[in-house]
Enzyme design. Sequence first.
Site, PDB file in Angstrom:
ATOM      1  N   HIS A 122       4.376   2.510  -7.314  1.00 41.60           N
ATOM      2  CA  HIS A 122       5.360   3.585  -7.086  1.00 41.60           C
ATOM      3  C   HIS A 122       5.358   4.563  -8.254  1.00 41.60           C
ATOM      4  O   HIS A 122       5.889   5.670  -8.146  1.00 41.60           O
ATOM      5  CB  HIS A 122       6.745   2.963  -6.908  1.00 41.60           C
ATOM      6  CG  HIS A 122       7.679   3.777  -6.073  1.00 41.60           C
ATOM      7  ND1 HIS A 122       7.564   5.150  -5.928  1.00 41.60           N
ATOM      8  CD2 HIS A 122       8.764   3.421  -5.328  1.00 41.60           C
ATOM      9  CE1 HIS A 122       8.531   5.590  -5.135  1.00 41.60           C
ATOM     10  NE2 HIS A 122       9.266   4.564  -4.756  1.00 41.60           N
ATOM     11  N   ASP A 167      -5.471   3.257  11.540  1.00 46.31           N
ATOM     12  CA  ASP A 167      -6.468   2.547  12.356  1.00 46.31           C
ATOM     13  C   ASP A 167      -7.749   2.369  11.548  1.00 46.31           C
ATOM     14  O   ASP A 167      -8.449   3.337  11.259  1.00 46.31           O
ATOM     15  CB  ASP A 167      -6.734   3.348  13.634  1.00 46.31           C
ATOM     16  CG  ASP A 167      -7.782   2.708  14.532  1.00 46.31           C
ATOM     17  OD1 ASP A 167      -8.237   1.588  14.228  1.00 46.31           O
ATOM     18  OD2 ASP A 167      -8.162   3.352  15.535  1.00 46.31           O
TER      19      ASP A 167
END
EC number: 2.3.2.35
Length: 440
Positions: A169, A384
């Site tokens: 982060h 994907d």
Amino acid sequence: MAFALPSSLVSVCNKSFIKPSSLTPSTLRFHKLSFIDQSLSNMYIPCAFFYPKVQQRLEDSKNSDELSHIAHLLQTSLSQTLVSYYPYAGKLKDNATVDCNDMGAEFLSVRIKCSMSEILDHPHASLAESIVLPKDLPWANNCEGGNLLVVQVSKFDCGGIAISVCFSHKIGDGCSLLNFLNDWSSVTRDRTTTTLVPSPRFVGDSVFSTQKYGSLITPQILSDLNQCVQKRLIFPTDKLDALRAKVAEESGVKNPTRAEVVSALLFKCATKASSSMLPSKLVHFLNIRTMIKPRLPRNAIGNLSSIFSIEATNMQDMELPTLVRNLRKEVEVAYKKDQVEQNELILEVVESMREGKLPFENMDGYKNVYTCSNLCKYPYYTVDFGWGRPERVCLGNGPSKNAFFLKDYKAGQGVEARVMLHKQQMSEFERNEELLEFIA
């Protein structure tokens, strides 16, 4: 399946470090962190993608060890992707700088001795899902010199796989993570195409410089997983439409968004479940890429955020129409602000520093401060790698209480909420009749 001993189901087959496929130029050796980057602890953003049907994609291979081939495919594409995402192959030099030294990302290959459905259908799925995340790593404070990106591919007995990513982060937010995942999955799918080169734009300290306020010491957020739990809630499209219509009629707000009505409902129900109800505050994080002038592109990498908030000081403030009306008012105010010079997140960090507190810790004497990260319209369910869309996308159980994470439910218009509360508060929260009316 007994969830009490998840470690007995997991066996690590391989651990390696994946370096960029070409060296990072010396001109890019040091990545400067912004003021907002520096205000964050060294925690990861942990997420995982479950793919139930994975077919062998290495046509020229006849080896029966499918996990090793899947891992090799992902390692090769990750190496290519890290050329563009070079800071994630480096290490923190200090709280202001990433040393882009091509140390590499950590990559784990794991076998899980159960079927994927046993995890996804588990009565405590939000806890069971953590089995596919690197052990003890999600949300952990990543000390200086540690890995900034950790990937784990887990193969289930049924043949399905899960791909989990722990993404620092310190360098980027949820939008940055999605950019990385889309680029990495595209390279994986199109491995025969050598012209596909990701083009992220690392913003660094070019927008939020530390010159005005000075550098920061890394804050340490202590994990409270023993006392905090996560609940996964699904707001299906039909029930969400009914909630939006009800709120629109009673509040006068035109076309209330999914995030407005869901976050308001979660805030109301969580506050009611708290032993110390009022006053309370709800803080929304805001992606400001399109709000900065000149506008930043979607592929801008960094922590490019601000906040807006609403408060509830009496029971009338907790009515759903009032909450949504106040949310709409505050977000409209936020869009009119100069998000560089009047950034509320930066102002909160500066004020917290002066008082020796962490951001959002006991803000102005509020009994409870809840934060909401809205990832709706961020297409995580389209990631994907070549095996179709994931059956589920999950977030690791968080380190602290009073946090809401919202995202699209699969490819539809529903909302999946991950709610993190104290155990005792959660037991009251999940029995709220108004909440139960609108969830699956």
